[in-house]
Write an enzyme that holds these catalytic residues in place. Structure first.
Site, PDB file in Angstrom:
ATOM      1  N   ASP A 146       0.829  -1.214   0.000  1.00  0.00           N
ATOM      2  CA  ASP A 146       0.000   0.000   0.000  1.00  0.00           C
ATOM      3  C   ASP A 146       0.859   1.259   0.000  1.00  0.00           C
ATOM      4  OD1 ASP A 146       0.948  -0.131   2.630  1.00  0.00           O
ATOM      5  OD2 ASP A 146      -0.967   0.379   3.555  1.00  0.00           O
ATOM      6  N   GLU A 147       2.160   1.105   0.337  1.00  0.00           N
ATOM      7  CA  GLU A 147       3.021   2.296   0.412  1.00  0.00           C
ATOM      8  C   GLU A 147       3.250   2.928  -0.962  1.00  0.00           C
ATOM      9  OE1 GLU A 147       6.280   2.162   3.195  1.00  0.00           O
ATOM     10  OE2 GLU A 147       5.355   0.508   4.283  1.00  0.00           O
TER      11      GLU A 147
HETATM   12  P1  TYD Z   1       7.624  -0.029  10.173  1.00  0.00           P
HETATM   13  O1  TYD Z   1       7.334  -1.285  10.943  1.00  0.00           O
HETATM   14  O2  TYD Z   1       9.032   0.309   9.850  1.00  0.00           O
HETATM   15  O3  TYD Z   1       6.724  -0.108   8.849  1.00  0.00           O
HETATM   16  P2  TYD Z   1       6.445   1.037   7.717  1.00  0.00           P
HETATM   17  O4  TYD Z   1       7.388   2.150   7.891  1.00  0.00           O
HETATM   18  O5  TYD Z   1       6.714   0.270   6.453  1.00  0.00           O
HETATM   19  O6  TYD Z   1       5.022   1.413   7.885  1.00  0.00           O
HETATM   20  O7  TYD Z   1       7.010   1.197  10.967  1.00  0.00           O
HETATM   21  C1  TYD Z   1       5.636   1.251  11.309  1.00  0.00           C
HETATM   22  C2  TYD Z   1       5.379   2.589  11.948  1.00  0.00           C
HETATM   23  O8  TYD Z   1       6.083   2.649  13.199  1.00  0.00           O
HETATM   24  C3  TYD Z   1       5.899   3.767  11.131  1.00  0.00           C
HETATM   25  O9  TYD Z   1       4.995   4.858  11.273  1.00  0.00           O
HETATM   26  C4  TYD Z   1       7.226   4.120  11.774  1.00  0.00           C
HETATM   27  C5  TYD Z   1       7.012   3.751  13.231  1.00  0.00           C
HETATM   28  N1  TYD Z   1       8.225   3.292  13.968  1.00  0.00           N
HETATM   29  C6  TYD Z   1       8.560   3.880  15.190  1.00  0.00           C
HETATM   30  O10 TYD Z   1       7.873   4.779  15.679  1.00  0.00           O
HETATM   31  N2  TYD Z   1       9.681   3.426  15.837  1.00  0.00           N
HETATM   32  C7  TYD Z   1      10.464   2.430  15.322  1.00  0.00           C
HETATM   33  O11 TYD Z   1      11.500   2.088  15.958  1.00  0.00           O
HETATM   34  C8  TYD Z   1      10.093   1.827  14.089  1.00  0.00           C
HETATM   35  C9  TYD Z   1      10.922   0.729  13.487  1.00  0.00           C
HETATM   36  C10 TYD Z   1       8.956   2.279  13.432  1.00  0.00           C
END
Ligand code: TYD
Ligand code: NAD
Length: 342
Positions: A130-131
């Protein structure tokens, strides 16, 4: 059980390994050919339950950009369907260095599409994301639908959009049978602990700070990995060639809510939460309209978020050895680079 061989790329990763287990456990096909380069994110331990124990599963350690190796496997295995999941998958790493994302996600998809077409593979299922749609506003009711233009924001999402468009181009130009799925954020067993949910579980258990980016109000639309895998099967079996299908489970949650729910499940204090510097270009909100998949694929998600999250947290607690073996080597230096001084 049908007499089909399925080829699954990225099979030693998070979604790939869950897909392989379900396909074999529930006899979705009669043979799975798993292909994976085993990068930092690929882990043969993820396939341990079947690999070497079930002769319906074969494994090839191969780079999807290696055209001659891919051609040889297709000639040997003659799959009825390719499920293409292999990818560089982490947004933060793509910000640090986009090069491997372009190589694997763009070049790898082109190599695989070409090889599949030349070998006459009947169906190619591309696991997109979806990104590719970019970001939605927090205060809007809008959700992603398949008719939207692709406006990715991160290097990861841009590389996935390129692969998505290459698959559509192969269909348009050559009439290749291609189906695309665009799923929202997955959670469940075997997810590499660089991603939000396993990272927060790992740190909470260790009593270490939980790094929440920015104000913690970014919204993701969570789906249990088994529901995504069932949707992949449905898309391969019922999807129309040349079509994309959004996959999601109507579970929009601000990150901070997810983190607090996990702390409750694990009985750890909220004082572990640490707000850290935001991710550059951080997409604000994802939300999926999966009506087309419900209507045309006959697919519905089964796992409610609260139950799925609880079961997932328990899986990581029960598989502490799996996590411990990952928490060494490359992962340590990555963690240091990504979070130190943030
Ligand atoms: P992520 O699991 O990296 O998936 P995506 O960026 O593909 O959606 O991150 C999910 C959400 O969580 C995203 O908004 C970024 C946030 N996040 C944090 O706040 N702290 C973290 O350490 C990580 C890895 C992600
Ligand atoms: P992952 O990072 O856990 O697994 C990716 C796998 O691909 C790893 O096993 C890795 O070794 C393999 N790989 C990487 N480069 C390769 C190469 N050049 N040749 C062969 N294998 C290679 O990722 P995941 O979360 O399981 O995601 C799988 C697919 O689903 C990806 O295409 C991703 O874009 C897509 N997707 C993921 C999510 C999610 O929330 N995780 C959501 C939507 C779509």
């Amino acid at each position: 059980m049908s007499s089909r061989t399925w080829l699954v790329t990225g099979a030693a990763g998070f979604i790939g390994s869950n897909f392989v287990h379900l396909a074999l456990d529930e006899n979705w096909c009669n043979r799975v050919v798993a292909v994976d380069l085993l990068t930092y994110a690929g882990n043969l331990e993820n396939l341990e339950r079947h690999l070497g124990k079930d002769d319906r599963l074969a494994f090839h350690r191969v780079d999807v950009t290696d055209a001659s190796a891919i051609r040889a496997i297709l000639a040997q295995e003659k799959p009825a369907t390719i499920f293409h999941l292999a990818a560089e998958s982490h947004v933060d790493r793509s910000i640090e260095d986009p090069a491997p994302f372009i190589r694997t996600n763009v070049l790898g998809t082109q190599v695989l599409l070409d090889a599949a077409r030349r070998a006459g593979v009947p169906r190619f299922l591309l696991v997109s994301t979806d990104e590719v749609y970019g970001s939605l506003a927090l205060d809007s009711q809008e959700r992603f639908h398949e008719g939207l233009p692709l406006t990715p924001s991160s290097p990861y999402a841009a590389s996935k959009a390129a692969s998505d468009l290459l698959a559509l181009a192969a269909h348009h130009t050559h009439g290749q049978d291609v189906v695309i799925t665009r799923c929202s954020n997955n959670y469940g067993p075997y997810q590499f602990p660089e991603k939000l949910i396993p990272l927060m579980i790992m740190n909470a258990v260790a009593g270490e700070p939980l790094p929440v980016y920015g104000d913690g109000l970014n919204v993701r639309d969570w789906i249990h990995v088994s529901d995504h895998c069932r949707a992949l099967r449905a898309a391969a079996e019922h999807g129309l060639s040349g079509h994309a299908y959004n996959i999601g489970s109507d579970n929009e949650r601000p990150n901070i809510d997810v983190v607090k729910t996990l702390l409750k499940i694990l009985d750890r204090p909220e004082s572990l939460i640490k707000y850290v510097k935001d991710r550059p270009g951080h997409d604000r909100r994802y939300a999926i309209d999966a009506a087309k998949a419900h209507r045309e694929l006959g697919w519905q998600p089964r796992v409610p978020f609260e139950r799925g999250l609880r079961e997932t947290a328990h899986w990581y607690l029960e598989n502490a050895g799996w996590m411990e073996r990952i928490r060494s080597g490359e992962f340590l230096s990555y963690y240091e680079r990504m979070y130190a001084g943030r």
